[in-house]
Write an enzyme that holds these catalytic residues in place. Structure first.
Site, PDB file in Angstrom:
ATOM      1  N   LYS A 166       1.370   4.029  -2.982  1.00 47.64           N
ATOM      2  CA  LYS A 166       1.129   5.461  -2.756  1.00 47.64           C
ATOM      3  C   LYS A 166       2.394   6.261  -3.079  1.00 47.64           C
ATOM      4  CE  LYS A 166      -3.050   5.892  -0.674  1.00 47.64           C
ATOM      5  NZ  LYS A 166      -4.195   6.453  -1.406  1.00 47.64           N
ATOM      6  N   ASN A 182      -4.488   8.979  10.326  1.00 47.89           N
ATOM      7  CA  ASN A 182      -5.590   8.273  10.998  1.00 47.89           C
ATOM      8  C   ASN A 182      -6.788   9.162  11.345  1.00 47.89           C
ATOM      9  OD1 ASN A 182      -3.056   6.603  11.322  1.00 47.89           O
ATOM     10  ND2 ASN A 182      -4.578   5.181  12.097  1.00 47.89           N
ATOM     11  N   ASP A 228       4.397  -3.552  11.016  1.00 42.77           N
ATOM     12  CA  ASP A 228       3.688  -2.359  11.490  1.00 42.77           C
ATOM     13  C   ASP A 228       4.586  -1.127  11.465  1.00 42.77           C
ATOM     14  OD1 ASP A 228       1.624  -0.866  12.463  1.00 42.77           O
ATOM     15  OD2 ASP A 228       1.284  -2.095  14.236  1.00 42.77           O
ATOM     16  N   VAL A 240      -2.591  -5.953  18.785  1.00 41.01           N
ATOM     17  CA  VAL A 240      -1.654  -6.546  17.837  1.00 41.01           C
ATOM     18  C   VAL A 240      -0.225  -6.266  18.304  1.00 41.01           C
ATOM     19  CG1 VAL A 240      -0.801  -6.415  15.465  1.00 41.01           C
ATOM     20  CG2 VAL A 240      -3.275  -6.440  15.913  1.00 41.01           C
ATOM     21  N   ARG A 270     -10.624  -1.044  10.464  1.00 40.69           N
ATOM     22  CA  ARG A 270      -9.541  -0.381  11.189  1.00 40.69           C
ATOM     23  C   ARG A 270      -9.792  -0.439  12.696  1.00 40.69           C
ATOM     24  NH1 ARG A 270      -9.343   3.585   6.288  1.00 40.69           N
ATOM     25  NH2 ARG A 270     -11.441   2.771   6.378  1.00 40.69           N
ATOM     26  N   TYR A 327       0.837  -1.208   0.000  1.00 40.55           N
ATOM     27  CA  TYR A 327       0.000   0.000   0.000  1.00 40.55           C
ATOM     28  C   TYR A 327       0.869   1.254   0.000  1.00 40.55           C
ATOM     29  CZ  TYR A 327      -3.182   3.438   2.232  1.00 40.55           C
ATOM     30  OH  TYR A 327      -3.921   4.540   2.563  1.00 40.55           O
TER      31      TYR A 327
HETATM   32  C1  UGA Z   1      -4.097   3.022   8.415  1.00 43.09           C
HETATM   33  C2  UGA Z   1      -4.489   2.563   7.021  1.00 43.09           C
HETATM   34  O1  UGA Z   1      -3.395   2.065   6.319  1.00 43.09           O
HETATM   35  C3  UGA Z   1      -5.088   3.632   6.222  1.00 43.09           C
HETATM   36  O2  UGA Z   1      -6.456   3.715   6.539  1.00 43.09           O
HETATM   37  C4  UGA Z   1      -4.471   4.994   6.307  1.00 43.09           C
HETATM   38  O3  UGA Z   1      -3.769   5.318   5.130  1.00 43.09           O
HETATM   39  C5  UGA Z   1      -3.527   5.236   7.447  1.00 43.09           C
HETATM   40  O4  UGA Z   1      -3.373   4.228   8.414  1.00 43.09           O
HETATM   41  C6  UGA Z   1      -3.938   6.507   8.158  1.00 43.09           C
HETATM   42  O5  UGA Z   1      -5.115   6.722   8.360  1.00 43.09           O
HETATM   43  O6  UGA Z   1      -3.072   7.289   8.495  1.00 43.09           O
HETATM   44  P1  UGA Z   1      -3.207   1.761  10.501  1.00 43.09           P
HETATM   45  O7  UGA Z   1      -2.957   2.977  11.316  1.00 43.09           O
HETATM   46  O8  UGA Z   1      -2.275   0.634  10.753  1.00 43.09           O
HETATM   47  O9  UGA Z   1      -3.240   2.064   8.951  1.00 43.09           O
HETATM   48  O10 UGA Z   1      -4.720   1.315  10.737  1.00 43.09           O
HETATM   49  P2  UGA Z   1      -5.557   0.511  11.801  1.00 43.09           P
HETATM   50  O11 UGA Z   1      -6.087  -0.704  11.131  1.00 43.09           O
HETATM   51  O12 UGA Z   1      -6.558   1.432  12.368  1.00 43.09           O
HETATM   52  O13 UGA Z   1      -4.526   0.009  12.913  1.00 43.09           O
HETATM   53  C7  UGA Z   1      -3.936   0.849  13.852  1.00 43.09           C
HETATM   54  C8  UGA Z   1      -3.098  -0.006  14.792  1.00 43.09           C
HETATM   55  O14 UGA Z   1      -3.972  -0.779  15.605  1.00 43.09           O
HETATM   56  C9  UGA Z   1      -2.177  -0.996  14.111  1.00 43.09           C
HETATM   57  O15 UGA Z   1      -0.960  -1.033  14.815  1.00 43.09           O
HETATM   58  C10 UGA Z   1      -2.905  -2.322  14.229  1.00 43.09           C
HETATM   59  O16 UGA Z   1      -2.035  -3.425  14.242  1.00 43.09           O
HETATM   60  C11 UGA Z   1      -3.587  -2.154  15.572  1.00 43.09           C
HETATM   61  N1  UGA Z   1      -4.820  -2.956  15.784  1.00 43.09           N
HETATM   62  C12 UGA Z   1      -5.820  -2.975  14.878  1.00 43.09           C
HETATM   63  C13 UGA Z   1      -4.952  -3.667  16.984  1.00 43.09           C
HETATM   64  O17 UGA Z   1      -4.028  -3.678  17.835  1.00 43.09           O
HETATM   65  N2  UGA Z   1      -6.092  -4.384  17.212  1.00 43.09           N
HETATM   66  C14 UGA Z   1      -7.118  -4.417  16.325  1.00 43.09           C
HETATM   67  O18 UGA Z   1      -8.152  -5.064  16.614  1.00 43.09           O
HETATM   68  C15 UGA Z   1      -6.980  -3.684  15.113  1.00 43.09           C
END
Ligand code: UGA
Length: 369
Positions: free
Chosen positions: A172, A197, A319, A234, A216, A168
């Site tokens: 980008k 985010n 991550d 995670v 997310r 991804y």
């Molecule tokens: C997001 C997405 O890639 C995009 O929506 C966007 O481009 C970008 O970040 C942004 O908005 O800036 P990420 O921040 O990893 O990526 O998105 P999430 O899925 O919300 O995860 C955030 C963190 O929470 C990650 O470290 C993930 O591993 C963790 N997580 C997620 C948990 O610990 N438990 C969960 O149940 C879900």
């Protein structure tokens, strides 16, 4: 003013649409695959909408015609859910890079202003995470900030190709470089947005019964609370994110769109530095707010458990440890975020609870009453 919004039915698209239509002199031409997502705007005479894929021939010819009379085209259409980077890498690459090339070319040809949504993930991992503990400092001339991401000077630290998480961010990055090359060689006017985010009601949805989709983090934690299941951290949840309330985010976009003389050739981080949080702390705060709203004492004890990234998302998950934006360029336009977690979380959780009721998801505990 008239704007084209491609992908206007997504979370950012809908909120931007609402903000734009709140201005009396503004009209919008929008495209989305799903008309239902913008149903509440369809009655507005200042909103023209086409349902379909942006690049389907009949939709594309409408977009091309609109480019002649719009002040800017805002491109929001993309796959942006981390779970999909692992399970759908081709779709991720296409929607975030390859499919978009004709749009960049057409904007160049027609002299249209392209406002393109990139991502905070483009920075990859922090520089500090690659250094031995206790070392590292900024380079005084401002070309390297160890703990902050600067739009013009920070390196982009992707992980290995074998880790599809980076598909991804790399897509980008390729598109940003393609846009930069078009600007340099052919005079394209383009603004790059790097959102950190964005968060608010209607971001993703509550998990439906039986669904294995991974939204997310906010919808993951809210769904866990609603189903009375453990919240999963995670890799332990020590990783940090900087969030931005969607209300503050769309104000930033409004400032960018209405200051073309300054923003037409600029890149902007949009992130609220005051909303930095570890995922561990986010889980605890969401659980406490949920228990407060529902009055469910048991919810306050919902287990919060660690899980490995590979077990949760699949093989190849890596991550970003920390992403702290510099936002001086945005502040120079007059941006100052107004919301923090205390303002964001109650509305967010109330929204998910309402959605659960609408979808018929049985709420656990006293929240059910
Ligand atoms: C997001 C997405 O890639 C995009 O929506 C966007 O481009 C970008 O970040 C942004 O908005 O800036 P990420 O921040 O990893 O990526 O998105 P999430 O899925 O919300 O995860 C955030 C963190 O929470 C990650 O470290 C993930 O591993 C963790 N997580 C997620 C948990 O610990 N438990 C969960 O149940 C879900």
């Amino acid at each position: 003013m008239r704007f084209i919004l491609l992908g206007c039915g997504g979370f950012v698209g809908r909120n931007l649409l609402q903000r734009l239509l709140a201005e009396p002199g503004v009209s919008v031409f929008g495209v989305d695959r799903n008309a239902e997502r913008v149903a509440r705007f369809l009655g507005d005479r200042r909103f023209d909408f086409v349902e379909g894929d942006v690049y389907a021939p009949e939709v594309w010819s409408r977009v091309a015609g609109e480019l002649d009379r719009a002040d800017a085209v805002v491109n929001l259409a993309a796959v942006c859910q981390p779970a999909k980077y692992i399970t759908h890498p081709m779709e991720t690459l296409r929607s975030n890079a390859l499919d978009v090339l004709p749009l960049v070319d057409l904007c160049t040809e027609k002299g249209a202003w392209l406002v393109h949504f990139s991502t905070s993930e483009i920075y990859g991992q922090s520089i500090r995470s690659k250094l031995p503990e206790g070392t590292g400092h900024d380079i005084p001339d401002g070309t390297l900030h160890i703990d902050e991401f600067d739009e013009h000077t920070s390196p982009l630290l992707m992980g290995p190709v074998r880790s599809p998480r980076w598909t991804y961010a790399s897509a980008k990055q390729f598109l940003e470089r393609y846009i930069a090359a078009r600007a340099q060689q052919d005079g394209l006017a383009a603004t790059i947005i790097r959102p950190f985010n964005f968060v608010g009601p209607e971001m993703d949805d509550v998990r439906r019964p039986g669904s294995t989709d991974i939204p997310r983090v906010y919808a993951c934690f809210a769904s866990a609370l609603i189903y009375g299941e453990p919240l999963k951290l995670v890799n332990g949840g020590g990783q940090r994110r900087v969030a931005t309330a969607i209300e503050d985010a769309v104000e930033a976009l409004w400032l960018i769109l209405t200051n073309p003389e300054r923003s037409r050739h600029e890149t902007y981080n949009i992130g609220n530095r005051a909303m930095e949080i570890t995922i561990h702390d986010l889980a605890h705060r969401m659980r406490a707010v949920y228990a407060g709203i529902t009055g469910d004492a048991d919810a306050a004890e919902t287990p919060i458990v660690p899980v490995s990234g590979e077990a949760f998302y699949g093989r190849g998950y890596q991550d970003c440890d920390r992403r702290m934006p510099r936002v001086d360029r945005l502040e120079a336009l007059g941006w100052a975020p107004t919301m923090g977690w205390d303002e964001v979380l109650p509305g967010l959780l109330r929204h998910y609870i309402e959605r659960a009721k609408i979808l018929g998801v049985p709420l656990q505990g006293t929240a059910a009453e």
